[in-house]
Scaffold this active site. Structure first.
Site, PDB file in Angstrom:
ATOM      1  N   LYS A 118      45.942  48.905  42.946  1.00 42.31           N
ATOM      2  CA  LYS A 118      44.758  48.047  42.594  1.00 42.31           C
ATOM      3  C   LYS A 118      44.151  47.753  44.031  1.00 42.31           C
ATOM      4  O   LYS A 118      43.214  47.097  45.210  1.00 42.31           O
ATOM      5  CB  LYS A 118      45.009  46.104  42.130  1.00 42.31           C
ATOM      6  CG  LYS A 118      43.942  46.433  40.575  1.00 42.31           C
ATOM      7  CD  LYS A 118      43.703  45.584  40.392  1.00 42.31           C
ATOM      8  CE  LYS A 118      43.566  45.719  38.895  1.00 42.31           C
ATOM      9  NZ  LYS A 118      42.952  44.360  37.706  1.00 42.31           N
ATOM     10  N   LYS A 201      43.322  54.895  32.493  1.00 43.67           N
ATOM     11  CA  LYS A 201      43.043  53.736  31.117  1.00 43.67           C
ATOM     12  C   LYS A 201      41.525  53.322  31.273  1.00 43.67           C
ATOM     13  O   LYS A 201      40.885  53.396  32.487  1.00 43.67           O
ATOM     14  CB  LYS A 201      44.045  52.928  31.615  1.00 43.67           C
ATOM     15  CG  LYS A 201      44.485  51.361  31.119  1.00 43.67           C
ATOM     16  CD  LYS A 201      44.788  49.958  31.459  1.00 43.67           C
ATOM     17  CE  LYS A 201      43.422  49.407  32.361  1.00 43.67           C
ATOM     18  NZ  LYS A 201      43.867  48.549  31.931  1.00 43.67           N
ATOM     19  N   LYS A 204      37.618  46.886  32.593  1.00 44.27           N
ATOM     20  CA  LYS A 204      36.582  46.757  32.186  1.00 44.27           C
ATOM     21  C   LYS A 204      36.137  46.287  33.619  1.00 44.27           C
ATOM     22  O   LYS A 204      34.137  46.283  33.593  1.00 44.27           O
ATOM     23  CB  LYS A 204      36.979  44.914  31.244  1.00 44.27           C
ATOM     24  CG  LYS A 204      37.515  44.078  32.441  1.00 44.27           C
ATOM     25  CD  LYS A 204      37.128  42.685  31.694  1.00 44.27           C
ATOM     26  CE  LYS A 204      38.466  42.405  31.578  1.00 44.27           C
ATOM     27  NZ  LYS A 204      39.890  42.343  32.327  1.00 44.27           N
TER      28      LYS A 204
END
Ligand code: ATP
Ligand code: LTN
Length: 339
Positions: A118, A201, A204
């Site tokens: 991230k 992956k 959302k």
């Protein structure tokens, strides 16, 4: 360790209200949550404190938080059996997270895959320190409830290892305080991949259009996305770890996770069929999953006051347990009790 609800062992898990929930969230987490709720004393949390580790628009966050709780129920979590609550409603999460942050070695935090992913490509000054401390907050969520089992997708396994290491450290330094939790991954669907990029992956918060199937996507739209999913030119329908076959493997995995059929019988079923047939059948079973969930979701959203009453009851039940554990941790660490 004290167990509520008869003598059932506890389960705790959560999903961030950081976007629209996906079929990955359903197959990796929610479906397991539903499956264990009669056997365990389950606590399911909407983890809004985690969501703000990346910027969220206030009105959106509020809306997504209610929406997520409604999706938990629509997916089959029964509020009469399980406890559903919002993380920020219970201050003990932040309080224990601080204590655990003070005990968490910086090196461990910096080595977390999710933190590295991230923060890759971002300037140091634009990364909030919450992203680094994220795993300590997750450890607090789990340890506050003395949870024995944590059902999650396999991307969370490293965070579970961290939680166990931290619990062990605390218990060793300050005396037995926390139950040691175990991770629970589903047999199939522990990592659903993006339809557009089957080596990454499904997430959302990914922007691109054909990446994720959202649980609230209308069924026609979900079918279209599956129709456009990346495949390969091998013309062979079988499970495979081969990167070049990741698209077909992912569609088969979605099919397996929804139908719970064994891999061998799925391969036999598709042995004389083509990619078009596979996509159609995957789309059918996805549609059969989404349609009843969405119908229940609509009902819940129209039932004024119901959702808020579920969250209020959840807050009371979860708060009592969390407070008791926090108090014990504070005592053991040497905080002076208020008189
Ligand atoms: P974000 O993109 O905002 O980081 P996310 O889609 O990865 O979010 P989380 O809120 O981090 O979702 O995850 C909630 C739960 O869903 C976790 O148990 C996680 O392991 C599971 N999960 C998320 N994505 C997948 C996936 N693609 N396959 C299987 N499980 C998943
Ligand atoms: N980090 C998790 C969400 C999460 C969680 C938890 C999962 C926060 N607290 C406690 C299980 C138990 C994620 O999926 N990104």
């Amino acid at each position: 360790m004290a167990k509520a609800n008869g003598n059932k062992p506890r389960v705790l898990s959560g999903i961030q209200p950081s976007g629209n929930l996906t079929i990955g969230n359903y197959l990796g987490a929610l479906k397991q949550w539903v499956a264990v709720q009669r056997e365990y004393d389950c606590f399911y949390c909407v983890v809004d404190l985690h969501a703000i580790t990346v910027a969220q628009a206030p009105a959106e966050l509020r809306r997504k938080t209610r929406e997520s709780a409604a999706i938990y129920i629509a997916a089959g979590i029964d509020p009469e059996i399980s406890t559903i609550f919002v993380q920020s409603h219970i201050p003990a999460h932040s309080e224990l997270a601080w204590i655990l942050t003070c005990m968490a070695p910086l090196g461990w935090l910096q080595r977390m895959t999710q933190f590295k992913d991230k923060t890759a490509k971002q300037m140091q000054d634009s990364i909030g320190a919450g992203l680094l401390n994220y795993p300590s907050l997750m450890a607090a969520d789990i340890l506050l409830y003395q949870a024995e089992l944590v059902p999650v997708g396999d991307d969370q396994n490293q965070h579970l290892e961290f939680t166990r290491d931290l619990a062990q450290r605390f218990n060793h330094l300050y005396g037995e305080t926390f139950t040691m939790p175990s991770v629970m991954n589903p047999q199939a669907g522990a990592r659903i991949m993006g339809l557009d990029r089957p080596t990454a992956k499904m997430s959302k918060s990914e922007e691109s259009d054909n990446h994720a199937i959202f649980l609230l996507d209308d069924v026609g739209r979900a079918r279209k996305k599956i129709g456009r999913a990346v495949t390969d030119s091998f013309r062979e329908i079988r499970f495979s770890e081969d990167k070049e076959r990741a698209g077909i493997n992912n569609l088969l995995t979605i099919y397996q996770a929804i139908t719970d059929e064994p891999r061998a019988s799925i391969e036999a079923h598709f042995s004389d069929k083509g990619y078009g047939d596979l996509k159609r059948e995957v789309a059918d079973c996805v549609a059969d999953t989404l349609a009843p969930l969405q119908a229940r979701y609509q009902e819940l959203m129209e039932e004024a006051g119901y959702l808020d009453s579920v969250l209020k009851i959840g807050r009371e039940k979860a708060g009592e347990i969390a407070e008791a554990t926090l108090k014990k941790a504070q005592e053991n660490i040497g905080f002076l009790a208020p008189s």
